[in-house]
Motif scaffolding. Structure first.
Motif, PDB file in Angstrom:
ATOM      1  N   SER A   5      -2.027   1.744  -3.438  1.00  0.00           N
ATOM      2  CA  SER A   5      -3.605   2.086  -2.835  1.00  0.00           C
ATOM      3  C   SER A   5      -4.488   2.529  -3.800  1.00  0.00           C
ATOM      4  N   GLN A   6      -3.924   2.965  -5.082  1.00  0.00           N
ATOM      5  CA  GLN A   6      -4.887   3.356  -6.316  1.00  0.00           C
ATOM      6  C   GLN A   6      -5.165   1.949  -6.788  1.00  0.00           C
ATOM      7  N   ARG A  23       8.190  -0.759  -5.512  1.00  0.00           N
ATOM      8  CA  ARG A  23       8.524  -0.287  -4.312  1.00  0.00           C
ATOM      9  C   ARG A  23       9.841  -0.424  -3.747  1.00  0.00           C
ATOM     10  N   ALA A  81      -2.250   5.379   6.112  1.00  0.00           N
ATOM     11  CA  ALA A  81      -2.021   6.282   5.013  1.00  0.00           C
ATOM     12  C   ALA A  81      -2.422   7.546   5.565  1.00  0.00           C
ATOM     13  N   GLU A  98      -2.117  10.838   4.283  1.00  0.00           N
ATOM     14  CA  GLU A  98      -3.133  11.961   3.146  1.00  0.00           C
ATOM     15  C   GLU A  98      -4.548  11.263   3.117  1.00  0.00           C
ATOM     16  N   ILE A  99      -4.694   9.894   2.997  1.00  0.00           N
ATOM     17  CA  ILE A  99      -6.206   9.489   2.802  1.00  0.00           C
ATOM     18  C   ILE A  99      -6.870   9.806   4.253  1.00  0.00           C
ATOM     19  N   TYR A 107       0.890  -1.146   0.076  1.00  0.00           N
ATOM     20  CA  TYR A 107      -0.041  -0.014   0.050  1.00  0.00           C
ATOM     21  C   TYR A 107       0.834   1.216   0.213  1.00  0.00           C
ATOM     22  N   ASP A 108       1.565   1.452  -0.930  1.00  0.00           N
ATOM     23  CA  ASP A 108       2.229   2.797  -1.317  1.00  0.00           C
ATOM     24  C   ASP A 108       1.229   3.523  -2.132  1.00  0.00           C
ATOM     25  N   GLU A 109       1.404   4.738  -2.662  1.00  0.00           N
ATOM     26  CA  GLU A 109       0.550   5.591  -3.481  1.00  0.00           C
ATOM     27  C   GLU A 109      -0.266   4.802  -4.477  1.00  0.00           C
ATOM     28  N   ARG A 110       0.750   3.957  -5.313  1.00  0.00           N
ATOM     29  CA  ARG A 110       0.325   3.233  -6.442  1.00  0.00           C
ATOM     30  C   ARG A 110      -0.468   2.232  -6.007  1.00  0.00           C
ATOM     31  N   SER A 139     -10.522   5.528   2.807  1.00  0.00           N
ATOM     32  CA  SER A 139     -11.284   6.461   2.597  1.00  0.00           C
ATOM     33  C   SER A 139     -13.036   6.249   2.992  1.00  0.00           C
TER      34      SER A 139
END
Ligand code: AVI
Length: 331
Positions: free
Chosen positions: A51-52, A232, A122, A124-125, A46-49, A96
Motif C-alpha cells: 500500500s505504501q 508477502r 484495508a 487501518e487506512i 496491498y499489504d502494508e508495504r 485514504s
C-alpha cells in the motif's frame, strides 16, 4: 457482521468478515501457481508495504492516472455534486480518500449534513481516514465498512440507505477482467434504486508509449510493488522465493486492450511454499501473471454500463482526455 459502537454519533464502523483472509490467500496461491500460466490475484499486492508503494506510484511522473482523476475531481467537484444531488456517497475502495476529498468539500460547502460511506479492505487506512474526515468536515456523518467488496458489492446493503451515489474511482475496475467487470456492475446496479447514481473513474485507451512507462517507471517503484508479492508469500505462507531471481515484466496486450504485469523467473528454479505443502517449478523466463490493467474507450465504457442496465448520462475528462469520470443512472 459486527458493528463497533462508538461514542461519536457521527461514526459507525462495520466489520464484514475479512478475518478469514490468510486461509483464502493460501488457497488462491495454491490454485494460481498450479495453473499452466501461473497467476496471482492483484489484490495481494496491498499489504502494508504494498500500500505504501502504491502511494509512491501515484506520485511518480510516469503514473498519470492518479493525477488525471484528481484533476477531474478537483475541477468539476461542484458540477458533479450538483448533478448527483446531496445523496449519501458510498465509495468502493476508498483508501485514504485523497481525491474524494474534492467531492466531499463540495458536499460540505452546501452547508447541510451529508453521509459518506467508505468501503475498503484495508482496516487501518479506513479507520484513520474516517477519523480524519470527521475532524475536517463538520457536516459529515460516516458509516464505514471493512470488507473485501470485490466479490461482494452487496456489503453496502448494511448501510441501509434510502438513496445513494455509489462511486468506484481510481480505475480499479480496470484490474477486473471485462467479464468480472460486467458481473460487478450488474450486482452493483441491482443495489441501486431508480434515483441512485453510479460514478466510475476509469483509465482510457492510449498509446503504449504512454502506458508502458506508467507501469515500468525509471525509479523502479512499480517493480518493487510487483516483487513485493513474493516477499508477502515468504512472510505469510512460508515461501522460499528469492526476489533476486525474478524480474518485473510489463507488456501491452493489444488483443485484450490491457497492460499486463508479470514476474519473470531469471532461471529454472524450484520454490517451496511450506504452508501450502507445494513446491513450485519455474522454467527460465516463465512468468507469474500478477496484474492486468484494462484500458477502455468511452464507447466500451458505455457498453459495459449497458450490459449492467446502467445508462451513461454524463462524462467528465481531464484536459488531455486520458481519464474518464462517468456518471450512470439505472435504465
Ligand atoms: C489500482 N490500480 C488501478 C492500479 C492500475 O493502474 O492498474 C494498480 C497499479 N499497478 C501498477 N501500477 C499501478
Amino acid at each position: 457482521m459486527r458493528t463497533e459502537a462508538l461514542a461519536n454519533k457521527r461514526f459507525q464502523f462495520y466489520n464484514m468478515g475479512v478475518q478469514a483472509h490468510q486461509h483464502i490467500f493460501a488457497r488462491d496461491v495454491a490454485y494460481g501457481l498450479a495453473a499452466p500460466q501461473k497467476w496471482l490475484p492483484p489484490k495481494y499486492f496491498y499489504d502494508e508495504r504494498g500500500s505504501q508503494l502504491y502511494e509512491q506510484i501515484c506520485a511518480l511522473p510516469e503514473y498519470y492516472p492518479y493525477r488525471a482523476e484528481r484533476e477531474i475531481l478537483s475541477t468539476y467537484a461542484t458540477q458533479i455534486h450538483a448533478e448527483i444531488g446531496h445523496l449519501a456517497l458510498v465509495e468502493f475502495g476508498s483508501g485514504s480518500a485523497t481525491k474524494t476529498r474534492h467531492l466531499l468539500a463540495a458536499y460540505e460547502w452546501a452547508g447541510r449534513p451529508f453521509r459518506y460511506c467508505p468501503v475498503d479492505i484495508a482496516r487501518e487506512i479506513l479507520w484513520d481516514t474516517a477519523n480524519r474526515l470527521l475532524q475536517e468536515y463538520s457536516h459529515v456523518e460516516i458509516r464505514a465498512i471493512h470488507a473485501d467488496f470485490a466479490g461482494q458489492p452487496e456489503v453496502i446493503q448494511a448501510f441501509q440507505l434510502e438513496k445513494k451515489a455509489v462511486a468506484f474511482f481510481g480505475s480499479s475496475l480496470g484490474n477486473f477482467t471485462p467479464q468480472e467487470s460486467v458481473e460487478f456492475l450488474q450486482r452493483t446496479a441491482a443495489l441501486l434504486g431508480p434515483e441512485d447514481v453510479f460514478l466510475l473513474g476509469i483509465d482510457l485507451k492510449k498509446s503504449p508509449a504512454i502506458l508502458l512507462p506508467a507501469y515500468d517507471d525509471a525509479q523502479g517503484v512499480t517493480a518493487a510493488f510487483n516483487l513485493n508479492v513474493l516477499h508477502r508469500m515468504n512472510r505469510e505462507l512460508g515461501g522460499r522465493f528469492d526476489p533476486q531471481n525474478f524480474e518485473h515484466l510489463v507488456l501491452y496486450n493489444y488483443v485484450q486492450g490491457c497492460i499486463e504485469m508479470h514476474l519473470r523467473s531469471r532461471q529454472a528454479q524450484r520454490v517451496p511454499i511450506v504452508n501450502i505443502e507445494q513446491v513450485v517449478s519455474f522454467g527460465k523466463d516463465e512468468t507469474i501473471h500478477t496484474e492486468s490493467s484494462f484500458k477502455y474507450s468511452v464507447d466500451e465504457v458505455r457498453d459495459l454500463g449497458y450490459q449492467a442496465n446502467l445508462g451513461l448520462r454524463r462524462t467528465w475528462f481531464d484536459a488531455r482526455r486520458w481519464f474518464l469520470l462517468a456518471l450512470f443512472r439505472p435504465l
